[in-house]
Design a protein around this motif. Structure first.
Motif, PDB file in Angstrom:
ATOM      1  N   ALA A 141       0.809  -1.220   0.000  1.00 47.59           N
ATOM      2  CA  ALA A 141       0.000   0.000   0.000  1.00 47.59           C
ATOM      3  C   ALA A 141       0.841   1.268   0.000  1.00 47.59           C
ATOM      4  O   ALA A 141       0.363   2.337  -0.392  1.00 47.59           O
ATOM      5  CB  ALA A 141      -0.928   0.007   1.217  1.00 47.59           C
ATOM      6  N   ASP A 142       2.069   1.158   0.465  1.00 48.42           N
ATOM      7  CA  ASP A 142       2.978   2.311   0.494  1.00 48.42           C
ATOM      8  C   ASP A 142       2.370   3.489   1.260  1.00 48.42           C
ATOM      9  O   ASP A 142       2.365   4.629   0.795  1.00 48.42           O
ATOM     10  CB  ASP A 142       3.341   2.741  -0.936  1.00 48.42           C
ATOM     11  N   ILE A 143       1.854   3.198   2.462  1.00 51.63           N
ATOM     12  CA  ILE A 143       1.267   4.270   3.281  1.00 51.63           C
ATOM     13  C   ILE A 143       2.087   4.520   4.540  1.00 51.63           C
ATOM     14  O   ILE A 143       1.691   5.332   5.382  1.00 51.63           O
ATOM     15  CB  ILE A 143      -0.175   3.927   3.702  1.00 51.63           C
ATOM     16  N   ALA A 144       3.224   3.814   4.674  1.00 47.30           N
ATOM     17  CA  ALA A 144       3.984   3.905   5.920  1.00 47.30           C
ATOM     18  C   ALA A 144       5.479   3.872   5.641  1.00 47.30           C
ATOM     19  O   ALA A 144       5.926   3.422   4.585  1.00 47.30           O
ATOM     20  CB  ALA A 144       3.597   2.765   6.862  1.00 47.30           C
ATOM     21  N   HIS A 145       6.257   4.364   6.595  1.00 42.58           N
ATOM     22  CA  HIS A 145       7.711   4.297   6.522  1.00 42.58           C
ATOM     23  C   HIS A 145       8.252   3.905   7.898  1.00 42.58           C
ATOM     24  O   HIS A 145       7.500   3.801   8.864  1.00 42.58           O
ATOM     25  CB  HIS A 145       8.309   5.627   6.057  1.00 42.58           C
ATOM     26  N   ASN A 146       9.554   3.677   7.962  1.00 41.64           N
ATOM     27  CA  ASN A 146      10.197   3.225   9.212  1.00 41.64           C
ATOM     28  C   ASN A 146       9.488   1.999   9.788  1.00 41.64           C
ATOM     29  O   ASN A 146       9.213   1.920  10.988  1.00 41.64           O
ATOM     30  CB  ASN A 146      10.229   4.347  10.260  1.00 41.64           C
ATOM     31  N   ILE A 147       9.206   1.036   8.925  1.00 43.66           N
ATOM     32  CA  ILE A 147       8.492  -0.167   9.357  1.00 43.66           C
ATOM     33  C   ILE A 147       9.462  -1.136  10.031  1.00 43.66           C
ATOM     34  O   ILE A 147      10.521  -1.439   9.495  1.00 43.66           O
ATOM     35  CB  ILE A 147       7.812  -0.856   8.157  1.00 43.66           C
ATOM     36  N   GLN A 148       9.088  -1.586  11.229  1.00 42.54           N
ATOM     37  CA  GLN A 148       9.900  -2.554  11.965  1.00 42.54           C
ATOM     38  C   GLN A 148       9.015  -3.687  12.461  1.00 42.54           C
ATOM     39  O   GLN A 148       7.941  -3.439  13.018  1.00 42.54           O
ATOM     40  CB  GLN A 148      10.564  -1.897  13.184  1.00 42.54           C
ATOM     41  N   PHE A 149       9.483  -4.905  12.295  1.00 41.55           N
ATOM     42  CA  PHE A 149       8.789  -6.079  12.830  1.00 41.55           C
ATOM     43  C   PHE A 149       9.618  -6.600  13.996  1.00 41.55           C
ATOM     44  O   PHE A 149      10.801  -6.905  13.841  1.00 41.55           O
ATOM     45  CB  PHE A 149       8.633  -7.140  11.738  1.00 41.55           C
ATOM     46  N   ILE A 150       9.006  -6.664  15.181  1.00 41.02           N
ATOM     47  CA  ILE A 150       9.713  -7.094  16.394  1.00 41.02           C
ATOM     48  C   ILE A 150       9.026  -8.344  16.920  1.00 41.02           C
ATOM     49  O   ILE A 150       8.193  -8.293  17.831  1.00 41.02           O
ATOM     50  CB  ILE A 150       9.730  -5.975  17.453  1.00 41.02           C
ATOM     51  N   PRO A 151       9.348  -9.503  16.355  1.00 46.13           N
ATOM     52  CA  PRO A 151       8.642 -10.740  16.722  1.00 46.13           C
ATOM     53  C   PRO A 151       8.969 -11.265  18.106  1.00 46.13           C
ATOM     54  O   PRO A 151       8.174 -12.011  18.688  1.00 46.13           O
ATOM     55  CB  PRO A 151       9.084 -11.732  15.640  1.00 46.13           C
ATOM     56  N   ASN A 152      10.134 -10.916  18.642  1.00 44.92           N
ATOM     57  CA  ASN A 152      10.566 -11.506  19.910  1.00 44.92           C
ATOM     58  C   ASN A 152      10.299 -10.626  21.117  1.00 44.92           C
ATOM     59  O   ASN A 152      10.778 -10.903  22.222  1.00 44.92           O
ATOM     60  CB  ASN A 152      12.066 -11.828  19.839  1.00 44.92           C
ATOM     61  N   ALA A 153       9.545  -9.547  20.931  1.00 44.80           N
ATOM     62  CA  ALA A 153       9.131  -8.735  22.077  1.00 44.80           C
ATOM     63  C   ALA A 153       8.169  -9.550  22.936  1.00 44.80           C
ATOM     64  O   ALA A 153       7.604 -10.555  22.491  1.00 44.80           O
ATOM     65  CB  ALA A 153       8.451  -7.464  21.592  1.00 44.80           C
ATOM     66  N   ARG A 154       7.985  -9.132  24.182  1.00 43.28           N
ATOM     67  CA  ARG A 154       7.059  -9.847  25.076  1.00 43.28           C
ATOM     68  C   ARG A 154       5.692  -9.994  24.414  1.00 43.28           C
ATOM     69  O   ARG A 154       5.048 -11.021  24.489  1.00 43.28           O
ATOM     70  CB  ARG A 154       6.930  -9.096  26.400  1.00 43.28           C
ATOM     71  N   VAL A 155       5.257  -8.918  23.755  1.00 44.33           N
ATOM     72  CA  VAL A 155       4.085  -8.946  22.888  1.00 44.33           C
ATOM     73  C   VAL A 155       4.589  -8.649  21.480  1.00 44.33           C
ATOM     74  O   VAL A 155       5.110  -7.556  21.237  1.00 44.33           O
ATOM     75  CB  VAL A 155       3.044  -7.893  23.307  1.00 44.33           C
ATOM     76  N   PRO A 156       4.518  -9.600  20.541  1.00 42.86           N
ATOM     77  CA  PRO A 156       5.012  -9.346  19.176  1.00 42.86           C
ATOM     78  C   PRO A 156       4.423  -8.067  18.604  1.00 42.86           C
ATOM     79  O   PRO A 156       3.220  -7.816  18.707  1.00 42.86           O
ATOM     80  CB  PRO A 156       4.548 -10.585  18.397  1.00 42.86           C
ATOM     81  N   LEU A 157       5.286  -7.245  17.984  1.00 43.52           N
ATOM     82  CA  LEU A 157       4.871  -5.921  17.531  1.00 43.52           C
ATOM     83  C   LEU A 157       5.261  -5.672  16.086  1.00 43.52           C
ATOM     84  O   LEU A 157       6.276  -6.177  15.606  1.00 43.52           O
ATOM     85  CB  LEU A 157       5.529  -4.831  18.391  1.00 43.52           C
ATOM     86  N   LEU A 158       4.454  -4.864  15.433  1.00 43.44           N
ATOM     87  CA  LEU A 158       4.781  -4.286  14.147  1.00 43.44           C
ATOM     88  C   LEU A 158       4.710  -2.776  14.334  1.00 43.44           C
ATOM     89  O   LEU A 158       3.683  -2.244  14.773  1.00 43.44           O
ATOM     90  CB  LEU A 158       3.791  -4.745  13.078  1.00 43.44           C
ATOM     91  N   ILE A 159       5.795  -2.081  14.064  1.00 46.12           N
ATOM     92  CA  ILE A 159       5.870  -0.637  14.286  1.00 46.12           C
ATOM     93  C   ILE A 159       6.073   0.071  12.949  1.00 46.12           C
ATOM     94  O   ILE A 159       6.863  -0.376  12.121  1.00 46.12           O
ATOM     95  CB  ILE A 159       7.025  -0.289  15.253  1.00 46.12           C
ATOM     96  N   PHE A 160       5.362   1.161  12.745  1.00 48.66           N
ATOM     97  CA  PHE A 160       5.556   1.961  11.538  1.00 48.66           C
ATOM     98  C   PHE A 160       5.135   3.397  11.808  1.00 48.66           C
ATOM     99  O   PHE A 160       4.465   3.695  12.804  1.00 48.66           O
ATOM    100  CB  PHE A 160       4.764   1.386  10.360  1.00 48.66           C
ATOM    101  N   GLN A 161       5.545   4.285  10.908  1.00 47.64           N
ATOM    102  CA  GLN A 161       5.090   5.666  10.934  1.00 47.64           C
ATOM    103  C   GLN A 161       4.191   5.916   9.741  1.00 47.64           C
ATOM    104  O   GLN A 161       4.517   5.546   8.610  1.00 47.64           O
ATOM    105  CB  GLN A 161       6.274   6.639  10.906  1.00 47.64           C
ATOM    106  N   SER A 162       3.056   6.532  10.005  1.00 48.90           N
ATOM    107  CA  SER A 162       2.088   6.809   8.951  1.00 48.90           C
ATOM    108  C   SER A 162       2.589   7.919   8.040  1.00 48.90           C
ATOM    109  O   SER A 162       3.043   8.966   8.508  1.00 48.90           O
ATOM    110  CB  SER A 162       0.750   7.202   9.584  1.00 48.90           C
ATOM    111  N   ASN A 163       2.516   7.692   6.737  1.00 49.23           N
ATOM    112  CA  ASN A 163       2.857   8.753   5.791  1.00 49.23           C
ATOM    113  C   ASN A 163       1.868   9.913   5.872  1.00 49.23           C
ATOM    114  O   ASN A 163       2.219  11.060   5.622  1.00 49.23           O
ATOM    115  CB  ASN A 163       2.863   8.208   4.360  1.00 49.23           C
ATOM    116  N   TYR A 164       0.639   9.603   6.252  1.00 54.16           N
ATOM    117  CA  TYR A 164      -0.407  10.625   6.326  1.00 54.16           C
ATOM    118  C   TYR A 164      -0.182  11.576   7.499  1.00 54.16           C
ATOM    119  O   TYR A 164      -0.237  12.798   7.355  1.00 54.16           O
ATOM    120  CB  TYR A 164      -1.784   9.957   6.436  1.00 54.16           C
ATOM    121  N   SER A 165       0.084  11.017   8.683  1.00 54.68           N
ATOM    122  CA  SER A 165       0.138  11.838   9.892  1.00 54.68           C
ATOM    123  C   SER A 165       1.517  11.895  10.528  1.00 54.68           C
ATOM    124  O   SER A 165       1.746  12.697  11.428  1.00 54.68           O
ATOM    125  CB  SER A 165      -0.847  11.287  10.924  1.00 54.68           C
TER     126      SER A 165
END
Length: 463
Positions: A141-165
């Motif tokens: 979709a190309d709506i985000a940047h700085n995307i990080q996948f952190i599978p081994n966190a206590r709660v698995p996380l996907l982090i990104f910054q919205s291009n919109y906001s």
């Protein structure tokens, strides 16, 4: 155009209204700090009280900040709708946005809720796989940047910054516990308006001291909120009761069975307890100003490293508790133990490293010492530089106090607190849906969804 002034709580306020729209919310005339009525109202903390008020005027979110987050949720909802493995799933915010303890620069926590009416434990592996599917959808979709996948966190996380906001988003799967905690903090904040202000100020201070980053071994924002709750429980007289008097039991253990029934049971219990405390005027005995609470907060925790050797900070009981009195606390080493009242006996500050605890304690101690100095308390510039980050102190004019009222009556003008006009039903639809005794109102369009897009709406607790 209308311009008028008024005196409120010892502050002289000028208001500018054009065509019925409030353009300038607060214009503080700083010379009133020398007036007798101001000093009598706040004593030695007069300058500090005004400084805290000015800081809050710059870190509290505007309506446009709320709308940006709601539209970011809508945008992400559209992405989730394209993921085949998440067919039927919903998107729910939680964290500081839901508890209304977020600042303008705050991030956004979002949970992807799977279509289950029964509360169940989703396997960690399945959560990782679902987040990978979302990761691929975000890439397409190309709506985000700085995307990080952190599978081994206590709660698995996907982090990104919205291009919109440009808002940073933390995505998790089926985080019902996080949603319950967020609502509880919202309800707690409704008990006393000083709580939200204190949390926002302490979070900004912690960022200034670089001790609000669990990834680097310091405190997370949730722990800081618990410290403020604990302070309100242990000041004299107390403002908040022990949390066990609001909800007796471990909420994590009670999240079983039907999702709607479990959520309703917890909410009804909290509703009745908080209504009882309100009717008793529990918090009204403590009339401390925000500045007085702020100073005593740092006094209380200035030796937090030493206290943490033997004691746990327990908001459930509202007391310092000896660690060895709870066998479960002794099963794991803790440099500092701030018990999570909703997931007992978990430590909300488990990420804090020993070396960083020393830094944290030093920050508390140095700030307490600073706030004990009459010369600093009377110096707005010194206070601002010590309590907020450079970009905020710059905006407040701490290094160049141009615009603050002087002997000739010049006026300091805050940045406007009002964005472009926004339908107030937006706030009603979102915030009031989570307040005690309320239900979601009819939906309101924030940003018209395109073909095939979904519109995010708050989940009803009657679901």
């Amino acid at each position: 155009m209308h311009c008028f002034s008024l005196i409120t709580a010892g502050l002289e306020v000028a208001v500018l209204v054009v065509d019925g729209i409030l353009l300038t919310k607060i214009l503080v005339v700083a010379c009133i700090m020398d007036r007798p009525q101001f000093r009598s109202a706040y004593g030695a903390f007069g300058v500090l009280e005004l400084s805290l008020t000015n800081i809050l005027s710059l870190i509290k979110p505007l309506e446009e900040d709320q709308v940006k987050r709601l539209n970011t949720i809508n945008e992400f909802t559209t992405i989730v709708g394209t993921v085949e493995s998440l067919r039927g799933a919903s998107v729910e915010p939680f964290g500081s946005f839901v508890s209304n303890l977020y600042t303008r620069s705050g991030d956004l926590d979002i949970s992807i809720e799977l279509p289950n009416s029964i509360i169940s434990s989703i396997a960690r592996k399945q959560k990782k796989n679902l987040l990978r599917d979302v990761l691929r959808a975000l890439g397409r979709a190309d709506i985000a940047h700085n995307i990080q996948f952190i599978p081994n966190a206590r709660v698995p996380l996907l982090i990104f910054q919205s291009n919109y906001s440009n808002i940073s988003c933390d995505i998790s799967i089926d985080n019902l516990v996080g949603q319950i905690k967020s609502k509880f903090l919202l309800w707690i904040a409704d008990m006393d308006e000083r709580f939200r202000d204190m949390v926002l100020l302490i979070k900004e201070w912690a960022k200034t001291k670089n001790i609000n980053d669990p990834k680097s071994g310091t405190l997370n924002s949730y722990s800081l909120s618990l410290l403020v709750i604990f302070h309100f429980q242990t000041c004299k007289p107390p403002i908040f009761p022990p949390l066990k008097d609001i909800y007796e039991g471990n909420i994590i253990d009670d999240l079983t069975g039907m999702r709607s029934i479990a959520g309703r049971r917890i909410e009804d219990t909290c509703t009745a307890s908080i209504a009882r405390f309100r009717s008793q005027g529990f918090n009204q005995a403590n009339r401390s100003s925000l500045s007085e609470l702020f100073v005593s907060f740092f006094e209380k925790f200035s030796g937090i490293d030493i206290m943490s050797v033997d004691f746990a900070i327990c908001t459930y009981t509202g007391r310092w508790e000896r660690k060895w009195n709870n066998a479960k606390w002794m099963q794991k080493p803790h440099h500092i133990l701030i018990e999570d009242p909703f997931e007992q006996p978990d430590n909300a500050a488990r990420a804090v490293a020993l070396t960083q605890l020393t830094r944290i304690s030093r920050a508390f101690g140095e700030t307490h010492q600073m706030l004990s100095s009459p010369s600093v308390l009377s110096d707005r510039n010194s206070l601002t530089v010590a309590l907020v980050r450079p970009h905020i102190s710059s905006e407040l004019g701490s290094r160049n106090p141009q615009g603050y009222s002087n002997a000739h009556g010049r006026v300091f003008r805050h940045r406007s607190q009002v964005s472009t006009p926004v339908n107030m039903a937006i706030e009603d639809r979102f915030v009031h849906a989570l307040r005690i005794g309320s239900r979601p109102s009819s939906s309101v369009t924030l940003q018209s969804p395109g073909p095939g897009q979904q519109m995010w709406r708050p989940r009803s607790s009657d679901r």
